[in-house]
Scaffold this motif. Structure first.
Motif, short mmCIF file in Angstrom:
data_model
loop_
_atom_site.label_atom_id
_atom_site.label_comp_id
_atom_site.label_asym_id
_atom_site.label_seq_id
_atom_site.Cartn_x
_atom_site.Cartn_y
_atom_site.Cartn_z
N SER A 1 -0.31 7.01 -4.29
CA SER A 1 0.17 5.74 -3.75
C SER A 1 -0.89 4.67 -3.95
N GLU B 1 0.81 -1.22 0.00
CA GLU B 1 0.00 0.00 0.00
C GLU B 1 0.84 1.27 0.00
N ASP B 2 2.09 1.19 0.48
CA ASP B 2 2.94 2.38 0.49
C ASP B 2 3.71 2.56 -0.82
N THR B 3 3.43 1.74 -1.82
CA THR B 3 4.08 1.90 -3.13
C THR B 3 3.71 3.26 -3.73
N LYS B 4 4.71 4.04 -4.04
CA LYS B 4 4.50 5.34 -4.66
C LYS B 4 4.17 5.15 -6.13
N GLY C 1 -2.02 2.54 -1.73
CA GLY C 1 -2.96 2.56 -0.61
C GLY C 1 -3.99 3.66 -0.73
N TYR C 2 -3.56 4.84 -1.14
CA TYR C 2 -4.50 5.96 -1.29
C TYR C 2 -5.51 5.66 -2.39
#
Length: 209
Positions: free
Chosen positions: A198, A185-188, A200-201
């Protein structure tokens, strides 16, 4: 190994994001989607002490490939793309360059298969095929650095258009859900237009998903 850096230059009639990544110690870059003015891009990086070791294409639309031939001529770098985008890259009508007044047809030197990984400029990159915006559209995942070069597949709170040749909204949404939403989820996410986001967003806020 030294840290992986990423830079962005936005240019062209569609304000396309051209990204370049490199390790601090070598400053040999991989350039993604040279949108236009390939020689200018080459010289801008050269002025920063950065050479070009490879060119990677997310998809074949004109605003992501107009700078490829000039950049390749200046750098002698090989061009990489999805094996399923070969036709669109070569067809100036389907890639919409003819309609924009500058017909452009290119051929990649290396055609990648879905989930194929390559090591370029000391950086491991995985090609993830994400059809929908185009038939052979793809993203490039750099796991070590935790980021995704998304082309026009996924945008901040949006997705790529699907009304151009070989596009399909249902295929695109399925590609994103099946191939991208499983990434950490923190993958940019660095899209072809607009601001970064990201995984996650987008999982929580993208209305298309």
């Amino acid at each position: 190994m030294s840290e992986i850096k990423i830079g962005k230059i936005t240019l062209g009639m569609c304000m396309t994001n051209t990204y370049f990544i490199y390790r601090e110690d070598t400053k040999e870059a991989i350039v993604f989607d040279p949108a236009d003015q390939g020689e200018l891009l080459f010289n801008k990086l050269k002025d920063q002490g950065i050479s070009i070791g490879a060119i990677m294409i997310t998809h074949g639309h004109f605003d992501h490939i107009w700078g490829v031939e000039e950049m390749k001529a200046c750098s002698n770098a090989l061009v990489y793309a999805s094996e399923d985008e070969k036709g669109l890259l070569a067809d100036a009508k389907k890639n919409c360059s003819t309609g924009c007044g500058r017909p452009c047809s290119i051929a990649a030197d290396v055609l990648l298969k879905d989930q194929e990984s390559v090591s370029l400029c000391g950086i491991d990159i995985k090609m993830i095929k994400t059809p929908g915006h185009t038939e052979g559209g793809c993203c490039y995942y750099v796991e070590e650095a935790g980021f995704l070069i998304a082309g026009d597949t996924l945008f901040a709170e949006s997705v790529g258009r699907t009304d151009l040749p070989t596009g399909s909204m249902s295929v695109l949404v399925r590609s994103i859900k099946d191939k991208l939403m499983s990434l950490p989820e923190d993958t940019k996410v660095y899209p072809g237009h607009g601001p970064a986001t990201s995984i996650g967003y987008e999982r929580d806020n993208n209305p298309f998903l």
